[in-house]
Enzyme design. Structure first.
Site, PDB file in Angstrom:
ATOM      1  N   GLY A  59       0.864  -1.052  -0.065  1.00 17.88           N
ATOM      2  CA  GLY A  59       0.010   0.034  -0.005  1.00 17.88           C
ATOM      3  C   GLY A  59       0.882   1.237   0.056  1.00 17.88           C
ATOM      4  N   LEU A 117       5.421   2.568  -3.324  1.00 17.87           N
ATOM      5  CA  LEU A 117       4.557   1.634  -2.657  1.00 17.87           C
ATOM      6  C   LEU A 117       5.426   0.791  -1.431  1.00 17.87           C
ATOM      7  CD1 LEU A 117       2.311  -0.634  -3.164  1.00 17.87           C
ATOM      8  CD2 LEU A 117       3.603  -1.796  -4.623  1.00 17.87           C
ATOM      9  N   HIS A 118       4.953   0.552  -0.288  1.00 16.01           N
ATOM     10  CA  HIS A 118       5.298   0.002   0.634  1.00 16.01           C
ATOM     11  C   HIS A 118       4.855  -1.581   0.429  1.00 16.01           C
ATOM     12  CE1 HIS A 118       6.652   3.061   3.373  1.00 16.01           C
ATOM     13  NE2 HIS A 118       5.682   3.722   2.673  1.00 16.01           N
ATOM     14  N   CYS A 119       5.875  -2.571   0.549  1.00 15.26           N
ATOM     15  CA  CYS A 119       5.860  -3.990   0.230  1.00 15.26           C
ATOM     16  C   CYS A 119       6.131  -4.572   1.721  1.00 15.26           C
ATOM     17  CB  CYS A 119       6.425  -4.434  -0.581  1.00 15.26           C
ATOM     18  SG  CYS A 119       6.325  -3.459  -2.331  1.00 15.26           S
TER      19      CYS A 119
END
Length: 140
Positions: free
Chosen positions: A90, A104-106
């Site tokens: 997200g 985007l944070h993964c």
């Protein structure tokens, strides 16, 4: 004062294809480990083009395609790196974003330390937005 492209730390990272800490590099995006991880694995996928925040994305095929590609890269990296852990993807929404360059944070969970989940709560139009929800919002 807003950051200019030349002073944007993520633009500098995206333009340096020879950096040895890049996990992925293609014509549209780069991926690397977060310098202040909030989970067992915490990667960032950023576009090479300077896009300040999710608010700059529109219901256009090119924006939808870019976010889809970012998500695919993140999913691929985490499925290779930590396939047995739960994954979450997200974006922060203003004013909660720390860097004015779309990223985007993964996550491969759990959060470390556990209290860091607070930074990634979905709070409506602010806070964190799941990648799939963002894709729904910008679908042409």
């Amino acid at each position: 004062m807003a950051a200019t492209v030349s002073s944007c730390i993520f633009c500098q990272k995206a333009s340096n294809s020879t950096a040895n800490n890049l996990l992925h590099f293609d014509e549209r995006v780069v991926a690397f480990e977060d310098i202040n991880p909030s989970a067992v694995r915490h990667l960032l996928v950023i576009p090479k083009e300077h896009i300040p925040t999710v608010r700059n994305l529109q219901r256009r095929a090119e924006d939808y395609s870019l976010v889809s590609h970012m998500l695919e890269v993140g999913q691929t990296l985490l499925s290779q790196d930590s396939p047995r852990l739960k994954h979450r993807f997200g974006f922060h929404q203003p004013p909660m974003n720390s860097v004015n360059h779309l990223h985007l944070h993964c996550f491969a969970l759990p959060y470390t330390p556990r209290w860091k989940f607070v930074k990634y709560l979905s709070l409506g139009s602010i806070g964190f937005i799941e990648a799939e929800k963002l894709l729904e919002k910008i679908k042409p």
